[in-house]
Design a protein around this motif. Structure first.
Motif, PDB file in Angstrom:
ATOM      1  N   ASP A  32     -14.347  -2.485   5.722  1.00 16.50           N
ATOM      2  CA  ASP A  32     -14.835  -1.726   4.570  1.00 16.50           C
ATOM      3  C   ASP A  32     -13.668  -1.165   3.760  1.00 16.50           C
ATOM      4  O   ASP A  32     -13.673  -1.190   2.529  1.00 16.50           O
ATOM      5  N   GLU A  35     -11.828  -3.733   1.780  1.00 10.00           N
ATOM      6  CA  GLU A  35     -12.630  -4.135   0.621  1.00 10.00           C
ATOM      7  C   GLU A  35     -12.579  -3.082  -0.489  1.00 10.00           C
ATOM      8  O   GLU A  35     -12.391  -3.413  -1.657  1.00 10.00           O
ATOM      9  N   GLN A  36     -12.753  -1.835  -0.131  1.00  4.01           N
ATOM     10  CA  GLN A  36     -12.743  -0.780  -1.140  1.00  4.01           C
ATOM     11  C   GLN A  36     -11.376  -0.646  -1.792  1.00  4.01           C
ATOM     12  O   GLN A  36     -11.267  -0.392  -2.991  1.00  4.01           O
ATOM     13  N   LYS A  38      -9.234  -3.108  -2.134  1.00  2.00           N
ATOM     14  CA  LYS A  38      -9.069  -4.268  -2.999  1.00  2.00           C
ATOM     15  C   LYS A  38      -9.825  -4.044  -4.312  1.00  2.00           C
ATOM     16  O   LYS A  38      -9.338  -4.378  -5.392  1.00  2.00           O
ATOM     17  N   ALA A  39     -11.002  -3.463  -4.214  1.00  2.00           N
ATOM     18  CA  ALA A  39     -11.801  -3.193  -5.413  1.00  2.00           C
ATOM     19  C   ALA A  39     -11.076  -2.230  -6.355  1.00  2.00           C
ATOM     20  O   ALA A  39     -11.258  -2.271  -7.565  1.00  2.00           O
ATOM     21  N   ALA A  40     -10.233  -1.373  -5.778  1.00  2.00           N
ATOM     22  CA  ALA A  40      -9.476  -0.415  -6.591  1.00  2.00           C
ATOM     23  C   ALA A  40      -8.111  -0.982  -6.978  1.00  2.00           C
ATOM     24  O   ALA A  40      -7.267  -0.261  -7.506  1.00  2.00           O
ATOM     25  N   ASN A  41      -7.894  -2.282  -6.696  1.00  2.00           N
ATOM     26  CA  ASN A  41      -6.622  -2.937  -6.999  1.00  2.00           C
ATOM     27  C   ASN A  41      -5.450  -2.394  -6.191  1.00  2.00           C
ATOM     28  O   ASN A  41      -4.307  -2.429  -6.629  1.00  2.00           O
ATOM     29  N   HIS A  43      -4.275  -3.272  -2.799  1.00  2.00           N
ATOM     30  CA  HIS A  43      -4.456  -4.165  -1.662  1.00  2.00           C
ATOM     31  C   HIS A  43      -3.739  -3.675  -0.415  1.00  2.00           C
ATOM     32  O   HIS A  43      -2.628  -3.198  -0.476  1.00  2.00           O
TER      33      HIS A  43
ATOM     34  N   ALA B 101      -6.857   4.320 -11.001  1.00  2.00           N
ATOM     35  CA  ALA B 101      -7.606   3.813  -9.845  1.00  2.00           C
ATOM     36  C   ALA B 101      -7.675   4.855  -8.737  1.00  2.00           C
ATOM     37  O   ALA B 101      -8.739   5.092  -8.147  1.00  2.00           O
TER      38      ALA B 101
END
Lengths: 119, 119
Positions: A32, A35-36, A38-41, A43, B101
DNA sequence: AGCTAATACATTGTAAATCAATATATTAGC
DNA sequence: GCTAATATATTGATTTACAATGTATTAGCT
């Protein structure tokens, strides 16, 4: 030395802060978090995340419980301890202060440069 | 693991960005940089700064010229090259995107937590 | 001339942390 | 059983900030 390296250093600096924030929002397991982030750029790789979670756990900022999964091995779901919540608040302060200082230092470059070259 | 360590990591991430910014504002020598960083609450030691300036110089982002001093040894005054200016613009962008972000991820923790615990 | 203090550039060794690659373990489906 | 997918975890290499020093120059004083 590339710029990319400097950019990734910038992101590294806030990893723990962001991860504590994600966990604070609700119980999550490592995938999780990946993923979160990565979603916020922002990594993060598993080889970075697992040792980091272990460090935070050993420091008393996190706890976890095993939860069976329907598709694969059991998962470690993490939550913040009371100390973890305190630490997050401190880091939130540090973050706000630091971004204020850096913005002050960097966002006015044109005006300042004109003032300097004029003298 | 301390919080202080995490705090200093946060600052490390923006060192190069801040230093490029300071140099962009006008020709400076290392002690000027240390002073300006300290004034912004972003402390850097000489043992960190000198290797960093050498890396930036070797990467073609900086140039310097020797200037005699009235009180002590000559000083290296640094300026940004054209590539250095470009790099700074890129980092300024990265910084703005990243802070956006991170703020999105971290500043709404209370509302999000309430939403999660309510479900 | 010689000594000290202040200033300034620079290097060395250590410790910490990220990343890439890989290892280990569990479940489902065929 | 075998494979694929999912998860947790470790190892070795590289990078880098810092503390502690080292080297060098100038001014001022005696």
């Amino acid at each position: 030395m590339d710029i990319q390296n400097t950019q990734s250093q910038m992101r590294k600096g806030v990893l723990e802060f962001c991860i504590l924030s994600i966990i604070q929002k609700g119980e999550v397991y490592p995938s999780d978090i990946v993923e979160q982030m990565k979603a916020a750029n922002l990594h993060i790789l598993e080889g970075t995340l697992y040792p980091l979670l272990t460090r935070l756990k050993n420091a008393g900022l996190l706890n976890y419980r095993w939860v069976e999964s329907v598709s694969g091995p059991p998962r470690k779901y993490f939550v913040l301890t009371e100390d973890g919540n305190k630490a997050f608040e401190v880091l939130l302060n540090t973050w706000n202060e630091m971004t204020g200082a850096v913005n002050k230092l960097t966002q006015n470059e044109k005006a300042t440069q004109e003032a300097n070259t004029a003298s």
